[in-house]
Design a protein around this motif. Structure first.
Motif, PDB file in Angstrom:
ATOM      1  N   SER A  47       0.806  -1.227   0.000  1.00  0.00           N
ATOM      2  CA  SER A  47       0.000   0.000   0.000  1.00  0.00           C
ATOM      3  C   SER A  47       0.834   1.270   0.000  1.00  0.00           C
ATOM      4  O   SER A  47       0.311   2.349  -0.243  1.00  0.00           O
ATOM      5  N   SER A  48       2.108   1.158   0.257  1.00  0.00           N
ATOM      6  CA  SER A  48       2.952   2.350   0.213  1.00  0.00           C
ATOM      7  C   SER A  48       3.391   2.669  -1.217  1.00  0.00           C
ATOM      8  O   SER A  48       4.010   3.694  -1.461  1.00  0.00           O
ATOM      9  N   LEU A  49       3.046   1.791  -2.149  1.00  0.00           N
ATOM     10  CA  LEU A  49       3.406   1.982  -3.555  1.00  0.00           C
ATOM     11  C   LEU A  49       2.206   2.451  -4.369  1.00  0.00           C
ATOM     12  O   LEU A  49       1.067   2.131  -4.035  1.00  0.00           O
ATOM     13  N   ALA A  75      -6.000 -12.201  -8.369  1.00  0.00           N
ATOM     14  CA  ALA A  75      -5.582 -11.145  -9.303  1.00  0.00           C
ATOM     15  C   ALA A  75      -6.093  -9.767  -8.899  1.00  0.00           C
ATOM     16  O   ALA A  75      -5.431  -8.755  -9.140  1.00  0.00           O
ATOM     17  N   ASP A  76      -7.262  -9.692  -8.269  1.00  0.00           N
ATOM     18  CA  ASP A  76      -7.828  -8.392  -7.894  1.00  0.00           C
ATOM     19  C   ASP A  76      -7.515  -7.998  -6.443  1.00  0.00           C
ATOM     20  O   ASP A  76      -8.036  -7.011  -5.934  1.00  0.00           O
ATOM     21  N   TYR A  77      -6.630  -8.730  -5.803  1.00  0.00           N
ATOM     22  CA  TYR A  77      -6.296  -8.481  -4.399  1.00  0.00           C
ATOM     23  C   TYR A  77      -5.851  -7.036  -4.145  1.00  0.00           C
ATOM     24  O   TYR A  77      -6.340  -6.376  -3.228  1.00  0.00           O
ATOM     25  N   LEU A  78      -4.910  -6.537  -4.927  1.00  0.00           N
ATOM     26  CA  LEU A  78      -4.367  -5.196  -4.682  1.00  0.00           C
ATOM     27  C   LEU A  78      -5.411  -4.104  -4.862  1.00  0.00           C
ATOM     28  O   LEU A  78      -5.476  -3.158  -4.069  1.00  0.00           O
ATOM     29  N   GLN A  79      -6.220  -4.216  -5.897  1.00  0.00           N
ATOM     30  CA  GLN A  79      -7.265  -3.217  -6.130  1.00  0.00           C
ATOM     31  C   GLN A  79      -8.234  -3.191  -4.954  1.00  0.00           C
ATOM     32  O   GLN A  79      -8.556  -2.122  -4.427  1.00  0.00           O
ATOM     33  N   ILE A  80      -8.682  -4.359  -4.517  1.00  0.00           N
ATOM     34  CA  ILE A  80      -9.612  -4.445  -3.384  1.00  0.00           C
ATOM     35  C   ILE A  80      -8.950  -3.920  -2.115  1.00  0.00           C
ATOM     36  O   ILE A  80      -9.543  -3.146  -1.361  1.00  0.00           O
ATOM     37  N   ARG A  81      -7.715  -4.314  -1.877  1.00  0.00           N
ATOM     38  CA  ARG A  81      -6.996  -3.874  -0.683  1.00  0.00           C
ATOM     39  C   ARG A  81      -6.886  -2.349  -0.632  1.00  0.00           C
ATOM     40  O   ARG A  81      -7.174  -1.734   0.392  1.00  0.00           O
ATOM     41  N   MET A  82      -6.487  -1.747  -1.727  1.00  0.00           N
ATOM     42  CA  MET A  82      -6.303  -0.294  -1.734  1.00  0.00           C
ATOM     43  C   MET A  82      -7.633   0.443  -1.586  1.00  0.00           C
ATOM     44  O   MET A  82      -7.693   1.480  -0.928  1.00  0.00           O
ATOM     45  N   GLU A  83      -8.687  -0.086  -2.168  1.00  0.00           N
ATOM     46  CA  GLU A  83     -10.010   0.524  -1.995  1.00  0.00           C
ATOM     47  C   GLU A  83     -10.454   0.454  -0.529  1.00  0.00           C
ATOM     48  O   GLU A  83     -10.958   1.443   0.022  1.00  0.00           O
ATOM     49  N   LEU A  84     -10.269  -0.692   0.096  1.00  0.00           N
ATOM     50  CA  LEU A  84     -10.659  -0.845   1.503  1.00  0.00           C
ATOM     51  C   LEU A  84      -9.805   0.018   2.429  1.00  0.00           C
ATOM     52  O   LEU A  84     -10.309   0.604   3.388  1.00  0.00           O
ATOM     53  N   GLU A  85      -8.509   0.112   2.141  1.00  0.00           N
ATOM     54  CA  GLU A  85      -7.643   0.945   2.969  1.00  0.00           C
ATOM     55  C   GLU A  85      -8.001   2.425   2.834  1.00  0.00           C
ATOM     56  O   GLU A  85      -7.974   3.167   3.815  1.00  0.00           O
ATOM     57  N   ALA A  86      -8.346   2.861   1.626  1.00  0.00           N
ATOM     58  CA  ALA A  86      -8.765   4.253   1.432  1.00  0.00           C
ATOM     59  C   ALA A  86     -10.058   4.525   2.191  1.00  0.00           C
ATOM     60  O   ALA A  86     -10.210   5.571   2.830  1.00  0.00           O
ATOM     61  N   LYS A  87     -10.981   3.578   2.141  1.00  0.00           N
ATOM     62  CA  LYS A  87     -12.244   3.721   2.871  1.00  0.00           C
ATOM     63  C   LYS A  87     -11.988   3.789   4.376  1.00  0.00           C
ATOM     64  O   LYS A  87     -12.550   4.649   5.068  1.00  0.00           O
ATOM     65  N   MET A 121      -4.880  10.848  10.153  1.00  0.00           N
ATOM     66  CA  MET A 121      -3.916   9.802   9.881  1.00  0.00           C
ATOM     67  C   MET A 121      -2.922  10.383   8.880  1.00  0.00           C
ATOM     68  O   MET A 121      -3.302  10.761   7.775  1.00  0.00           O
ATOM     69  N   VAL A 122      -1.666  10.492   9.277  1.00  0.00           N
ATOM     70  CA  VAL A 122      -0.688  11.139   8.403  1.00  0.00           C
ATOM     71  C   VAL A 122       0.115  10.140   7.579  1.00  0.00           C
ATOM     72  O   VAL A 122       0.703  10.505   6.583  1.00  0.00           O
ATOM     73  N   VAL A 123       0.126   8.890   7.980  1.00  0.00           N
ATOM     74  CA  VAL A 123       0.833   7.864   7.228  1.00  0.00           C
ATOM     75  C   VAL A 123      -0.157   7.250   6.251  1.00  0.00           C
ATOM     76  O   VAL A 123      -1.204   6.759   6.656  1.00  0.00           O
ATOM     77  N   LYS A 124       0.163   7.310   4.971  1.00  0.00           N
ATOM     78  CA  LYS A 124      -0.763   6.784   3.957  1.00  0.00           C
ATOM     79  C   LYS A 124      -1.000   5.293   4.122  1.00  0.00           C
ATOM     80  O   LYS A 124      -2.109   4.801   3.972  1.00  0.00           O
ATOM     81  N   ASN A 132     -10.493   9.416   9.473  1.00  0.00           N
ATOM     82  CA  ASN A 132     -10.347  10.871   9.459  1.00  0.00           C
ATOM     83  C   ASN A 132     -11.683  11.582   9.690  1.00  0.00           C
ATOM     84  O   ASN A 132     -11.738  12.604  10.368  1.00  0.00           O
ATOM     85  N   ALA A 133     -12.773  11.041   9.152  1.00  0.00           N
ATOM     86  CA  ALA A 133     -14.086  11.652   9.321  1.00  0.00           C
ATOM     87  C   ALA A 133     -14.559  11.556  10.771  1.00  0.00           C
ATOM     88  O   ALA A 133     -15.278  12.429  11.254  1.00  0.00           O
ATOM     89  N   GLY A 134     -14.147  10.513  11.471  1.00  0.00           N
ATOM     90  CA  GLY A 134     -14.588  10.302  12.841  1.00  0.00           C
ATOM     91  C   GLY A 134     -13.795  11.065  13.877  1.00  0.00           C
ATOM     92  O   GLY A 134     -14.165  11.106  15.051  1.00  0.00           O
ATOM     93  N   ARG A 135     -12.717  11.702  13.484  1.00  0.00           N
ATOM     94  CA  ARG A 135     -11.874  12.441  14.440  1.00  0.00           C
ATOM     95  C   ARG A 135     -12.408  13.854  14.601  1.00  0.00           C
ATOM     96  O   ARG A 135     -12.467  14.603  13.656  1.00  0.00           O
ATOM     97  N   ARG A 136     -12.805  14.186  15.781  1.00  0.00           N
ATOM     98  CA  ARG A 136     -13.395  15.514  16.023  1.00  0.00           C
ATOM     99  C   ARG A 136     -12.378  16.534  16.539  1.00  0.00           C
ATOM    100  O   ARG A 136     -12.637  17.706  16.541  1.00  0.00           O
TER     101      ARG A 136
END
Length: 92
Positions: free
Chosen positions: A21-23, A48-60, A75-78, A66-70
């Protein structure tokens, strides 16, 4: 308090805590293709679709965090390294 230990097993020649995910997605996919061709590590067995799914879930997850932090905390580390408890290899 009960003492607990965390173990991180990795391949000595590759080093610890490598994170797809850092790439950017295209670089991660190229690396995954190499791993699949070499068939030498656990990651080579993923779909084959592991990376796409992983990155979508991590972004979510990051957006939800971030939305829940009042108090302005963000989160500063991607791509933080997650340590998860799982049943594999553990005695319970």
């Amino acid at each position: 308090m009960e003492q607990r230990y965390l173990y991180h097993y990795y391949e000595a020649r590759k080093g610890p805590f490598k994170n797809f995910s850092s790439l950017p997605l295209d670089e991660a996919q190229a690396l995954m293709s190499t791993l699949i061709e070499d068939n030498a590590v656990f990651a080579s067995k993923r779909s084959a679709d592991y990376l796409q799914i992983r990155m979508e879930l991590e972004a979510k997850a990051q957006n939800l965090f971030n939305a829940g932090r009042r108090n302005g905390t963000r989160m500063v580390v991607k791509a933080p390294n997650d340590i998860l408890k799982c049943k594999y290899g553990m005695k319970t």
